[in-house]
Write a protein that holds these residues in place. Structure first.
Motif, short mmCIF file in Angstrom:
data_model
loop_
_atom_site.label_atom_id
_atom_site.label_comp_id
_atom_site.label_asym_id
_atom_site.label_seq_id
_atom_site.Cartn_x
_atom_site.Cartn_y
_atom_site.Cartn_z
N UNK A 44 0.79 -1.22 0.00
CA UNK A 44 0.00 0.00 0.00
C UNK A 44 0.82 1.28 0.00
N UNK A 45 0.18 2.35 -0.45
CA UNK A 45 0.80 3.68 -0.46
C UNK A 45 0.50 4.40 0.85
N UNK A 46 1.48 5.17 1.29
CA UNK A 46 1.36 5.95 2.52
C UNK A 46 1.82 7.37 2.26
N UNK A 47 1.42 8.26 3.13
CA UNK A 47 1.72 9.68 3.01
C UNK A 47 2.17 10.20 4.37
N UNK A 48 3.25 10.99 4.37
CA UNK A 48 3.76 11.54 5.63
C UNK A 48 4.41 12.89 5.33
#
Length: 82
Positions: A44-48
């Motif tokens: 999965x893709x994540x954002x931070x």
């Protein structure tokens, strides 16, 4: 501040690996966010927030952590010799 490298693998201080896909800017604030992909499970893709991605590990909260930064760039040699 350290420089983020797109398309490279980083190790999270808790042990898992992630591929940095790119940087996106928040449409309201303009703040930069790192887009990264898990290299395990469902991928999965994540954002931070960029600042958080490049920050140091909180040594008070994680005193036994040997890693200095939250995410550290990994040098992965080519099996094909490239």
């Amino acid at each position: 501040m350290r420089e983020l490298q797109i398309g490279r693998v980083y190790r999270h201080f808790k042990g898992d690996y992630y591929l940095v896909e790119g940087v996106a800017n928040d449409s309201e604030t303009g703040a930069p966010f790192v887009i990264y992909r898990k290299l395990y499970g469902d991928g999965g893709l994540w954002l931070r927030p960029l600042e958080m991605f490049l920050s140091k590990v909180d040594q008070e909260k994680y005193p036994d952590c040997p890693q200095e930064y939250r995410f550290e760039l990994q040098e992965i040699p080519s099996k094909a010799g490239h």
